[in-house]
Design a protein around this motif. Structure first.
Motif, PDB file in Angstrom:
ATOM      1  N   GLN A 233       0.703  -1.325  -0.053  1.00 18.28           N
ATOM      2  CA  GLN A 233       0.103   0.089  -0.116  1.00 18.28           C
ATOM      3  C   GLN A 233       0.826   1.278   0.007  1.00 18.28           C
ATOM      4  O   GLN A 233       0.459   2.278  -0.537  1.00 18.28           O
ATOM      5  N   ASP A 237       0.330   4.171  -2.518  1.00 15.87           N
ATOM      6  CA  ASP A 237      -0.005   5.536  -2.058  1.00 15.87           C
ATOM      7  C   ASP A 237       0.981   6.594  -2.779  1.00 15.87           C
ATOM      8  O   ASP A 237       0.575   7.868  -2.911  1.00 15.87           O
ATOM      9  N   THR A 240       0.009   9.081  -5.480  1.00 19.79           N
ATOM     10  CA  THR A 240      -0.717  10.145  -5.087  1.00 19.79           C
ATOM     11  C   THR A 240       0.145  11.466  -4.447  1.00 19.79           C
ATOM     12  O   THR A 240      -0.172  12.644  -4.552  1.00 19.79           O
ATOM     13  N   GLU A 275      -6.336  -6.705  -7.613  1.00 17.38           N
ATOM     14  CA  GLU A 275      -6.624  -5.766  -6.475  1.00 17.38           C
ATOM     15  C   GLU A 275      -5.565  -4.587  -6.734  1.00 17.38           C
ATOM     16  O   GLU A 275      -5.863  -3.604  -6.485  1.00 17.38           O
ATOM     17  N   ASN A 278      -6.089  -2.315  -9.682  1.00 13.26           N
ATOM     18  CA  ASN A 278      -7.262  -1.544  -9.553  1.00 13.26           C
ATOM     19  C   ASN A 278      -7.121  -0.443  -8.884  1.00 13.26           C
ATOM     20  O   ASN A 278      -7.822   0.688  -9.037  1.00 13.26           O
ATOM     21  N   LYS A 279      -6.255  -0.708  -7.690  1.00 13.88           N
ATOM     22  CA  LYS A 279      -6.003   0.452  -6.501  1.00 13.88           C
ATOM     23  C   LYS A 279      -5.133   1.562  -7.429  1.00 13.88           C
ATOM     24  O   LYS A 279      -5.452   2.801  -7.232  1.00 13.88           O
ATOM     25  N   LYS A 281      -5.096   2.097 -10.741  1.00 17.33           N
ATOM     26  CA  LYS A 281      -6.067   2.974 -11.691  1.00 17.33           C
ATOM     27  C   LYS A 281      -6.785   3.770 -10.997  1.00 17.33           C
ATOM     28  O   LYS A 281      -7.213   5.024 -11.577  1.00 17.33           O
ATOM     29  N   GLU A 282      -7.301   3.361  -9.773  1.00 18.93           N
ATOM     30  CA  GLU A 282      -8.149   4.478  -9.068  1.00 18.93           C
ATOM     31  C   GLU A 282      -7.298   5.565  -8.625  1.00 18.93           C
ATOM     32  O   GLU A 282      -7.828   6.845  -8.702  1.00 18.93           O
ATOM     33  N   ILE A 283      -6.164   5.600  -8.089  1.00 21.41           N
ATOM     34  CA  ILE A 283      -5.276   6.629  -7.704  1.00 21.41           C
ATOM     35  C   ILE A 283      -4.690   7.397  -8.975  1.00 21.41           C
ATOM     36  O   ILE A 283      -4.734   8.677  -8.868  1.00 21.41           O
ATOM     37  N   ARG A 284      -4.353   6.885  -9.810  1.00 21.67           N
ATOM     38  CA  ARG A 284      -3.935   7.243 -11.182  1.00 21.67           C
ATOM     39  C   ARG A 284      -4.671   7.272 -12.445  1.00 21.67           C
ATOM     40  O   ARG A 284      -4.114   6.031 -12.961  1.00 21.67           O
ATOM     41  N   PRO A 285      -5.585   7.650 -12.778  1.00 21.16           N
ATOM     42  CA  PRO A 285      -6.381   7.579 -13.769  1.00 21.16           C
ATOM     43  C   PRO A 285      -5.632   7.637 -15.072  1.00 21.16           C
ATOM     44  O   PRO A 285      -4.963   8.603 -15.159  1.00 21.16           O
TER      45      PRO A 285
END
Length: 431
Positions: A233, A237, A240, A275, A278-279, A281-285
């Motif tokens: 994680q 992170d 971001t 998983e 997906n994390k 891609k969510e943080i860095r479209p």
């Protein structure tokens, strides 16, 4: 890793003996072959190439020939038995000793071999780095402790050894003062990096990335190669926290089948891998994902292979490297029964590569119309009248411009066309 090692050998030999590179093997006084042993085909290429150079040695007895890298580490003295005209053999961890090894070959008739595994000695004895262009590789660790059942790397590069954060940052500061704008952090398993001075879990790759991004002049950071098992994680992170971190990650999965992943001893499941993706891609479209795949691993059924195809649909890979399984020495997988015929392996590889190419092209097409802040890395390889750059998600874009001072700078480029291996763009200075 081999590109990095080759560049450092060149720097070392220039300092120690005044060696300069030449255009052809016929002109050389010393020929060094830096090798890879991940696949059997690459290993055989080594001996085919050495056979061609044997004729040069017959014409010029003073010519010295050396073999380095992972095949050298794996085969050792077997190389000189098979090719007795080879003068020096050295492993990935003894690159720094090449000048001394070369010197020893000039003093005696027999071959010189050093495939030992000194710990951080290599990094402590390399000269100040040099680099062509605005991007530079920086090796932060070597070796691997994962022992995947198919992989020879732990045997050829040894156990994981990390450099101190302090020495890495010193190297990067030196590079930034020479005009480098992008740093690519290298390791067989960069996620396992730990500051060698402190050996504290809290001072891993994510901490190093922050420190690199803080170096003045460094505006882009990337890293390779990652292992899904240690993509924690904290590393997710960091996407971001550090805008300089490129919107691209190379995360080898090898197979989409849990059965095969277990046989490969990959230490992660399909769901855990997805998983992580997906994390990210969510943080860095818009982040691009690349991977490695092995087709035809012992025991792989059509159902297992279909799981891999389904995974590529779910993840949507931007770039990938896929190969037919090749049994390697000292690995546990080499003793497994090979249940997949050569014809099936080739057919599966063709199907996978077709799907991966379609996925990459689809992603490129979605980029048309976007303006990307792209690092101009040099002139186009196909047309020296055009420039080549790397987009924010690490894709190659070709564009025209009369300003010859763009190399090494970040410029806005509008994507206007998607091709199979690259993008076509237009320089938009007004953006």
């Amino acid at each position: 890793m081999n590109e990095y090692d080759s560049d450092r050998m060149q720097d070392l030999l220039n300092l120690s003996h005044g060696f300069e590179t030449v255009e052809s093997a016929e002109e050389a006084d010393l020929i060094l072959l830096n090798t890879c042993s991940i696949r059997e085909k690459a290993q055989e290429k080594v001996f085919h190439q050495l056979g061609r150079w044997k004729k040069l040695k017959e014409k010029n007895p003073d010519l010295k020939i050396g073999v380095g890298g992972c095949v050298a580490s794996q085969e050792g003295a077997k190389i000189t038995k098979r090719a007795p005209y080879v003068d020096l053999v050295f492993g990935p961890q003894t690159v720094h000793r090449v000048p001394t090894l070369y010197e020893n070959t000039t003093k005696k008739d027999s071959s010189v071999i050093d495939i030992s595994f000194p710990k951080t000695e290599k990094f402590e004895n390399l000269p100040e780095p040099t680099s062509d262009g605005p991007s530079a590789f920086v090796s932060i660790m070597e070796g691997c402790n994962k022992y995947c059942s198919f992989c020879v790397v732990p045997h050829t590069r040894g156990n994981e050894i990390s450099r101190s954060l302090e020495s890495i940052i010193e190297e990067i500061i030196s590079l930034s003062l020479k005009g480098i704008r992008e740093i690519v952090l290298l390791g067989q398993n960069v996620n396992s990096y730990r500051d060698s001075k402190l050996k504290t879990k809290g001072l891993g790759l994510s901490n190093l990335i922050r420190a690199v991004a803080d170096v003045e002049g460094i505006d882009r950071v990337s890293f390779t190669t990652s292992h899904p098992f240690e993509f924690g994680q904290d590393l997710i992170d960091i996407y971001t926290e550090v805008p300089e971190l490129i919107s691209h990650v190379h995360l080898p999965v090898q197979s989409g089948s849990n059965t095969i992943l277990k046989a490969m001893r990959r230490r992660h499941t399909r769901d855990e891998y997805i998983e992580t993706i997906n994390k990210l891609k969510e943080i860095r479209p818009g982040i691009s994902i690349s991977s490695d795949f092995i087709v035809g691993f012992p025991g792989e059924t059509e159902e297992d292979f279909q799981d891999t195809l389904d995974l590529t649909d779910e993840v949507e890979y931007d770039e990938s490297f896929s190969f037919i399984y090749s049994p390697r020495p000292n690995t546990t997988a080499k003793d497994l029964e090979d249940t997949v015929s050569p014809q099936e392996k080739k057919e599966r590889l063709d199907r996978l590569q077709t799907k991966l190419e379609q996925s990459a092209l689809s992603i490129s097409r979605r980029m048309v119309g976007e303006v990307s802040n792209s690092l101009v890395t040099g002139v186009s390889k196909k047309d020296p009248g055009e420039f080549q750059a790397r987009t924010e998600n690490n894709k190659v874009v070709i564009f025209s411009c009369d300003d010859q001072n763009l190399i090494g700078n970040f410029v806005p480029v509008e994507i206007v066309e998607a091709k199979t291996k690259s993008l076509r763009g237009i320089y938009r200075p007004e953006c």
